[in-house]
Design a protein around this motif. Structure first.
Motif, PDB file in Angstrom:
ATOM      1  N   TYR A  31       0.837  -1.187   0.000  1.00  0.00           N
ATOM      2  CA  TYR A  31       0.000   0.000   0.000  1.00  0.00           C
ATOM      3  C   TYR A  31       0.878   1.246   0.000  1.00  0.00           C
ATOM      4  CZ  TYR A  31      -4.318  -2.550   1.004  1.00  0.00           C
ATOM      5  OH  TYR A  31      -5.406  -3.381   0.914  1.00  0.00           O
ATOM      6  N   PHE A  33       0.455   5.619   0.133  1.00  0.00           N
ATOM      7  CA  PHE A  33      -0.462   6.727   0.410  1.00  0.00           C
ATOM      8  C   PHE A  33       0.238   8.060   0.155  1.00  0.00           C
ATOM      9  CE2 PHE A  33      -3.347   3.963   2.825  1.00  0.00           C
ATOM     10  CZ  PHE A  33      -2.494   2.949   3.214  1.00  0.00           C
ATOM     11  N   LEU A  45      -5.552  12.812   3.549  1.00  0.00           N
ATOM     12  CA  LEU A  45      -5.244  11.769   2.574  1.00  0.00           C
ATOM     13  C   LEU A  45      -5.673  12.238   1.190  1.00  0.00           C
ATOM     14  CD1 LEU A  45      -4.351   8.843   1.923  1.00  0.00           C
ATOM     15  CD2 LEU A  45      -6.734   8.171   2.319  1.00  0.00           C
ATOM     16  N   TYR A  48      -4.632   6.746  -2.396  1.00  0.00           N
ATOM     17  CA  TYR A  48      -3.801   5.621  -2.028  1.00  0.00           C
ATOM     18  C   TYR A  48      -3.910   4.497  -3.052  1.00  0.00           C
ATOM     19  CZ  TYR A  48      -7.576   2.817   0.269  1.00  0.00           C
ATOM     20  OH  TYR A  48      -8.694   2.066   0.567  1.00  0.00           O
ATOM     21  N   ASP A  56      -8.462   4.787  -4.030  1.00  0.00           N
ATOM     22  CA  ASP A  56      -9.339   5.882  -3.586  1.00  0.00           C
ATOM     23  C   ASP A  56      -8.621   7.197  -3.832  1.00  0.00           C
ATOM     24  OD1 ASP A  56     -11.314   6.458  -0.556  1.00  0.00           O
ATOM     25  OD2 ASP A  56     -10.841   7.801  -2.213  1.00  0.00           O
TER      26      ASP A  56
ATOM     27  N   ASN B  98      -7.512   0.167   5.357  1.00  0.00           N
ATOM     28  CA  ASN B  98      -6.241   0.853   5.206  1.00  0.00           C
ATOM     29  C   ASN B  98      -6.351   2.359   5.062  1.00  0.00           C
ATOM     30  OD1 ASN B  98      -3.988  -1.293   4.925  1.00  0.00           O
ATOM     31  ND2 ASN B  98      -5.710  -2.094   3.795  1.00  0.00           N
ATOM     32  N   LYS B  99      -7.539   2.887   4.884  1.00  0.00           N
ATOM     33  CA  LYS B  99      -7.707   4.324   4.730  1.00  0.00           C
ATOM     34  C   LYS B  99      -7.847   4.960   6.099  1.00  0.00           C
ATOM     35  CE  LYS B  99     -10.683   7.799   2.576  1.00  0.00           C
ATOM     36  NZ  LYS B  99     -11.828   8.018   1.658  1.00  0.00           N
ATOM     37  N   LEU B 100      -6.911   5.834   6.450  1.00  0.00           N
ATOM     38  CA  LEU B 100      -6.910   6.489   7.745  1.00  0.00           C
ATOM     39  C   LEU B 100      -7.344   7.942   7.619  1.00  0.00           C
ATOM     40  CD1 LEU B 100      -3.572   5.261   9.387  1.00  0.00           C
ATOM     41  CD2 LEU B 100      -5.887   4.452   9.847  1.00  0.00           C
ATOM     42  N   ILE B 101      -8.132   8.376   8.604  1.00  0.00           N
ATOM     43  CA  ILE B 101      -8.469   9.786   8.740  1.00  0.00           C
ATOM     44  C   ILE B 101      -7.801  10.270  10.025  1.00  0.00           C
ATOM     45  CG2 ILE B 101     -10.318  11.481   8.897  1.00  0.00           C
ATOM     46  CD1 ILE B 101     -10.311   9.888   6.295  1.00  0.00           C
ATOM     47  N   PHE B 102      -7.019  11.333   9.930  1.00  0.00           N
ATOM     48  CA  PHE B 102      -6.243  11.815  11.060  1.00  0.00           C
ATOM     49  C   PHE B 102      -6.931  12.978  11.753  1.00  0.00           C
ATOM     50  CE2 PHE B 102      -2.087   9.759  11.134  1.00  0.00           C
ATOM     51  CZ  PHE B 102      -2.113   9.067   9.948  1.00  0.00           C
TER      52      PHE B 102
END
Lengths: 115, 112
Positions: A31, A33, A45, A48, A56, B98-102
């Motif tokens: 992965y 990002f 973000l 990624y 996305d 796997n998608k992170l929001i900070f």
């Protein structure tokens, strides 16, 4: 391992110019990002990839931004044309879900200044 | 809309005390939550991950709790040291594993 490598570390450019940021993820990570960090908006973000395929890109601000990952060891984030509001620190991060691990490893970032 | 809140004001504590940082979230049901440390001019560094079915996780002087009912995580540093001074970010997984929001992060300053 050298960790995530980003280049350049600093970039100063004039409005309207094309900017290309580069990233080499940790070997074996599937992965990748791209994030942008500003004081006002924090760490966002942008896009990624999983196994070199974009998953996305809903965070990409507009069509001026594009990202590619031609192989497992290299990715680029391009801004064309650049604008002053694109000034920020851009981070690349990589991770692997092997073994049920989800932590992300960040590079040192590229500080972009658009004048 | 989904929202993550961390104390926006800096936390100042004395060396040796326990630092407690808060992360609150709304409109999420995250499978896990992560905490990162960020030093000035550097990228975030992963510290701990806690899953939704875990109440508490420890690593050396660090402890994280996760209350899915309150929608809150607490991050503790015991016996704090000046070297612990940094910004601490919480991150929630969103829309996939796997998608992170900070969150915006909380700056911690530990004074000798």
């Amino acid at each position: 391992d050298a960790g995530v490598i980003q280049s350049p570390r600093h970039e100063v450019t004039e409005m309207g110019q094309e900017v290309t940021l580069r990233c080499k993820p940790i070997s074996g990570h599937d992965y990748l990002f791209w994030y942008r960090q500003t004081m006002m908006r924090g760490l966002e973000l942008l896009i990624y990839f999983n196994n070199n395929v974009p998953i996305d890109d809903s965070g990409m601000p507009e069509d001026r931004f594009s990202a590619k990952m031609p192989n497992a060891s290299f990715s680029t984030l391009k801004i064309q044309p650049s604008e002053p509001r694109d000034s920020a620190v851009y981070f690349c991060a990589s991770s692997t879900t092997s073994g049920g691990r989800y932590e992300q490893y960040f590079g040192p970032g590229t500080r972009l200044t658009v004048t | 809309s989904q929202k993550i809140e961390q104390n926006s004001e800096a936390l100042n504590i004395q060396e040796g005390k326990t630092a407690t940082l808060t992360c609150n979230y709304t409109n999420y049901s995250p499978a896990y939550l992560q905490w990162y440390r960020q030093d000035p001019g550097r990228g975030p560094v992963f510290l701990l991950l806690i899953r939704e079915n875990e109440k508490e996780k420890r690593k050396e002087r660090l402890k994280v709790t996760f209350d899915t009912t309150l929608k809150q995580s607490l991050f503790h540093i015991t016996a704090s040291q000046p070297a612990d001074s940094a910004t601490y970010l919480c991150a929630l997984v969103s829309g996939g594993y796997n998608k992170l929001i900070f969150g915006a992060g909380t700056r911690l300053a530990v004074h000798p």
